[in-house]
Design an enzyme around this catalytic site. Structure first.
Site, mmCIF file in Angstrom:
data_model
loop_
_atom_site.group_PDB
_atom_site.id
_atom_site.type_symbol
_atom_site.label_atom_id
_atom_site.label_comp_id
_atom_site.label_asym_id
_atom_site.label_seq_id
_atom_site.Cartn_x
_atom_site.Cartn_y
_atom_site.Cartn_z
ATOM 1 N N HIS A 72 0.852 -1.196 0.000
ATOM 2 C CA HIS A 72 0.000 0.000 0.000
ATOM 3 C C HIS A 72 0.885 1.242 0.000
ATOM 4 C CE1 HIS A 72 -4.041 -1.747 1.570
ATOM 5 N NE2 HIS A 72 -3.539 -2.420 0.566
ATOM 6 N N TYR A 201 -9.617 5.873 6.387
ATOM 7 C CA TYR A 201 -9.842 6.306 7.764
ATOM 8 C C TYR A 201 -10.884 7.422 7.702
ATOM 9 C CZ TYR A 201 -5.572 3.958 9.440
ATOM 10 O OH TYR A 201 -4.615 3.033 9.778
ATOM 11 N N PRO A 293 -5.206 1.172 18.227
ATOM 12 C CA PRO A 293 -4.838 0.622 16.916
ATOM 13 C C PRO A 293 -4.924 1.612 15.746
ATOM 14 C CG PRO A 293 -6.957 -0.231 17.634
ATOM 15 C CD PRO A 293 -6.438 0.572 18.760
ATOM 16 N N LYS A 297 0.181 0.353 14.893
ATOM 17 C CA LYS A 297 1.560 0.304 15.389
ATOM 18 C C LYS A 297 1.888 -0.833 16.345
ATOM 19 C CE LYS A 297 3.002 3.806 13.160
ATOM 20 N NZ LYS A 297 3.699 3.433 11.928
ATOM 21 N N TYR A 384 3.481 6.958 9.647
ATOM 22 C CA TYR A 384 2.683 5.783 9.294
ATOM 23 C C TYR A 384 3.554 4.674 8.705
ATOM 24 C CZ TYR A 384 -1.592 3.275 8.151
ATOM 25 O OH TYR A 384 -2.604 2.332 8.110
HETATM 26 C C1 LIG Z 1 -7.977 -8.096 19.707
HETATM 27 C C2 LIG Z 1 -6.769 -7.313 19.247
HETATM 28 C C3 LIG Z 1 -6.788 -6.684 18.014
HETATM 29 C C4 LIG Z 1 -5.673 -5.956 17.576
HETATM 30 N N1 LIG Z 1 -5.713 -5.320 16.374
HETATM 31 C C5 LIG Z 1 -4.664 -4.590 15.985
HETATM 32 C C6 LIG Z 1 -4.675 -3.902 14.749
HETATM 33 O O1 LIG Z 1 -5.642 -3.947 13.987
HETATM 34 N N2 LIG Z 1 -3.568 -3.171 14.410
HETATM 35 C C7 LIG Z 1 -2.457 -3.108 15.231
HETATM 36 O O2 LIG Z 1 -1.464 -2.472 14.877
HETATM 37 N N3 LIG Z 1 -2.424 -3.757 16.378
HETATM 38 C C8 LIG Z 1 -3.492 -4.495 16.777
HETATM 39 N N4 LIG Z 1 -3.436 -5.128 17.949
HETATM 40 C C9 LIG Z 1 -2.189 -5.062 18.711
HETATM 41 C C10 LIG Z 1 -1.155 -6.086 18.232
HETATM 42 O O3 LIG Z 1 -1.805 -7.253 17.802
HETATM 43 C C11 LIG Z 1 -0.197 -6.351 19.387
HETATM 44 O O4 LIG Z 1 0.488 -5.128 19.621
HETATM 45 C C12 LIG Z 1 0.804 -7.482 19.137
HETATM 46 O O5 LIG Z 1 0.157 -8.736 19.205
HETATM 47 C C13 LIG Z 1 1.939 -7.432 20.160
HETATM 48 O O6 LIG Z 1 2.742 -8.569 20.044
HETATM 49 P P1 LIG Z 1 3.396 -9.243 21.332
HETATM 50 O O7 LIG Z 1 4.176 -10.383 20.815
HETATM 51 O O8 LIG Z 1 4.052 -8.200 22.141
HETATM 52 O O9 LIG Z 1 2.173 -9.756 22.219
HETATM 53 P P2 LIG Z 1 1.086 -10.870 21.917
HETATM 54 O O10 LIG Z 1 0.818 -10.973 20.462
HETATM 55 O O11 LIG Z 1 -0.055 -10.596 22.825
HETATM 56 O O12 LIG Z 1 1.806 -12.229 22.341
HETATM 57 C C14 LIG Z 1 1.984 -12.587 23.692
HETATM 58 C C15 LIG Z 1 1.941 -14.100 23.785
HETATM 59 O O13 LIG Z 1 2.226 -14.491 25.124
HETATM 60 C C16 LIG Z 1 1.382 -15.557 25.486
HETATM 61 N N5 LIG Z 1 1.288 -15.611 26.948
HETATM 62 C C17 LIG Z 1 0.610 -14.778 27.762
HETATM 63 N N6 LIG Z 1 0.765 -15.149 29.039
HETATM 64 C C18 LIG Z 1 1.572 -16.227 29.036
HETATM 65 C C19 LIG Z 1 2.077 -17.078 30.058
HETATM 66 N N7 LIG Z 1 1.784 -16.846 31.343
HETATM 67 N N8 LIG Z 1 2.875 -18.118 29.717
HETATM 68 C C20 LIG Z 1 3.176 -18.347 28.413
HETATM 69 N N9 LIG Z 1 2.696 -17.578 27.400
HETATM 70 C C21 LIG Z 1 1.914 -16.538 27.710
HETATM 71 C C22 LIG Z 1 0.082 -15.213 24.797
HETATM 72 O O14 LIG Z 1 -0.763 -16.338 24.625
HETATM 73 C C23 LIG Z 1 0.574 -14.663 23.474
HETATM 74 O O15 LIG Z 1 0.673 -15.657 22.483
HETATM 75 C C24 LIG Z 1 -4.537 -5.863 18.397
HETATM 76 C C25 LIG Z 1 -4.527 -6.493 19.641
HETATM 77 C C26 LIG Z 1 -5.626 -7.204 20.077
HETATM 78 C C27 LIG Z 1 -5.600 -7.858 21.432
#
Ligand SMILES: Cc1cc2nc3c(=O)[nH]c(=O)nc-3n(C[C@H](O)[C@H](O)[C@H](O)COP(=O)(O)OP(=O)(O)OC[C@H]3O[C@@H](n4cnc5c(N)ncnc54)[C@H](O)[C@@H]3O)c2cc1C
Length: 390
Positions: A72, A201, A293, A297, A384
């Site tokens: 995009h 948006y 969101p 980011k 962005y």
């Molecule tokens: C419903 C939802 C929709 C989203 N939509 C967007 C979007 O449209 N655009 C955007 O930019 N961002 C979005 N986000 C944010 C983005 O998805 C997150 O910022 C991203 O997933 C961060 O990655 P992470 O690896 O830090 O955490 P996570 O992806 O949350 O990964 C953490 C992992 O740790 C695991 N975990 C937790 N506790 C434990 C434990 N005690 N023991 C072992 N494992 C554990 C979890 O199961 C998970 O798999 C969204 C978030 C959510 C919740």
């Protein structure tokens, strides 16, 4: 068991960190409470900054993204019944790629399996201990319920916002910076042809709406809603009608309703803890910060954190240099706060607040300015597509 870096969480942060460490010859073990299938199907973010795309390509996990990701080169800002485009390529020479977070997760898990590196899914009772010592420990029960003790040099807390790592840090160590917004997003995934190739948006008196996509046949859309919104009161028809109302006006995009295959309400929050380290525990991704969101980011920030962390571990193990580990939190936070600012600004400019007509007029003036001033458009575009990694 013994390893160099114990990684808690198989989201984008944990898996990317494990991948980068493997490439540097540093051993790690990834522990995840969900099943492999669950994390590979979990629909979340979908817009990859240029820096994230480059990192996936440079480290050999970008092949499927190159084939299936949608490049995009801009977005539309829609207000006052008209759309105006912000052209990223023309303003910054960069672009973003639409490719689902769960697809990135699949690619990283496949790489880890290929590399023969260790991963535990379906673990329970994860706990961390001895964080101030030279032998911090992760304890958990594996998928068979067997207790495991993993002794590490370091622990990476990549376990998301609701994980156990951040709460394991003693009270009084962390400063919390928090903002909860008075609205949420009702998001849907639908089998419907996207109305256009790029994201829209839209600021509207009825509330914000975002028209996005996941593929040429799958549309992703969001509506600003109440944080307590009852999803049962939103049958598909009502969602399509509301989106249509919020897009109304000149050149209104032609919505083609299709079966809704997923629906959910996501809270909107800005959150940061400082510092992102305690003893031998390093927090990365959502375990340390959350963004609304609107700026797309969340996942990109998680990837940026672990790039810094992996380089710091590489300096430590490769050259005995612990300076970069000591500077990890400060290094990441500089970029995190700029990204927080951008996500907050996009959220403030595009959503309906309780301030009434005056605030709405100010938003329209800002959108008019952002879409007509080259300097202002460039500011939006360069944030962005992603600020440079630190
Ligand atoms: C419903 C939802 C929709 C989203 N939509 C967007 C979007 O449209 N655009 C955007 O930019 N961002 C979005 N986000 C944010 C983005 O998805 C997150 O910022 C991203 O997933 C961060 O990655 P992470 O690896 O830090 O955490 P996570 O992806 O949350 O990964 C953490 C992992 O740790 C695991 N975990 C937790 N506790 C434990 C434990 N005690 N023991 C072992 N494992 C554990 C979890 O199961 C998970 O798999 C969204 C978030 C959510 C919740």
């Amino acid at each position: 068991m013994r390893t160099q870096v114990g990684i808690i969480g198989a989201g984008p942060a944990g898996l990317m960190l494990a991948h980068l460490l493997h490439r540097s010859g540093i051993e790690s073990v990834v522990i995840e409470s969900r099943s492999r299938d669950y994390v590979e199907q979990r629909i979340r973010a979908g817009v990859l900054e240029q820096g994230t795309v480059d990192l996936l390509n440079e480290t050999g996990v970008g092949e499927r993204m190159q084939r299936q990701g949608l490049v995009h080169a801009g977005i539309d800002l829609r207000f006052g019944g008209r759309s105006r485009r912000i052209a990223f390529d023309e303003l910054t020479g960069k672009h973003v790629v639409v490719y689902g977070q769960h697809e990135v997760v699949k690619d990283l898990i496949a790489a880890r399996v290929r590399d023969g590196a260790q991963m535990f899914f379906d673990v329970t009772g994860t706990a961390v201990a001895d964080l101030e010592s030279d032998r911090p420990v992760v304890r958990f029960r594996d998928a068979n319920g067997e207790p495991v003790e993993l002794v590490c040099d370091f622990i990476a807390g990549c376990d998301g916002f609701h994980g156990i790592c951040r709460p394991a840090i003693p009270e009084g160590v962390l400063s919390v910076y928090d903002r909860i917004y008075p609205f949420a997003w009702l998001g849907i995934l639908a089998e419907s042809k996207p109305v256009q190739d790029e994201l829209i948006y839209a600021n509207h008196e009825r509330g914000f709406t975002l028209i996005s996509l996941r593929s040429p046949t799958i549309t992703r859309m969001y509506l600003q809603c109440d944080p307590e919104e009852n999803i049962d009161e939103w049958p598909d028809e009502r969602i399509w009608d509301e989106i249509r109302a919020r897009l109304a006006g000149e050149d209104a995009p032609d919505l083609v309703p299709g079966p809704v295959i997923q629906k959910g309400v996501t809270a909107m929050r800005s959150y940061v803890v400082e510092p992102m380290q305690y003893g031998k525990l390093f927090l990365a991704g959502d375990s340390a910060h959350i963004v609304p969101p609107t700026g797309a980011k969340g996942m990109n920030l998680a990837i940026a954190d672990v790039k810094v962390l992996a380089e710091a571990f590489d300096a430590f193990y490769g050259r005995g240099d612990s300076g970069r580990l000591a500077a990890y939190s400060e290094t990441c936070l500089r970029r995190i706060w700029k990204t927080q600012r951008f996500s907050w600004w996009m959220t403030s400019m595009l959503h309906r607040f309780e301030g009434g007509a005056f605030d709405h007029r100010v938003q329209l003036a800002e959108l008019d300015y952002v879409t007509t001033s080259r300097a202002a458009s460039t500011t939006l575009a360069e944030n962005y597509v992603g600020l440079p990694f630190e």
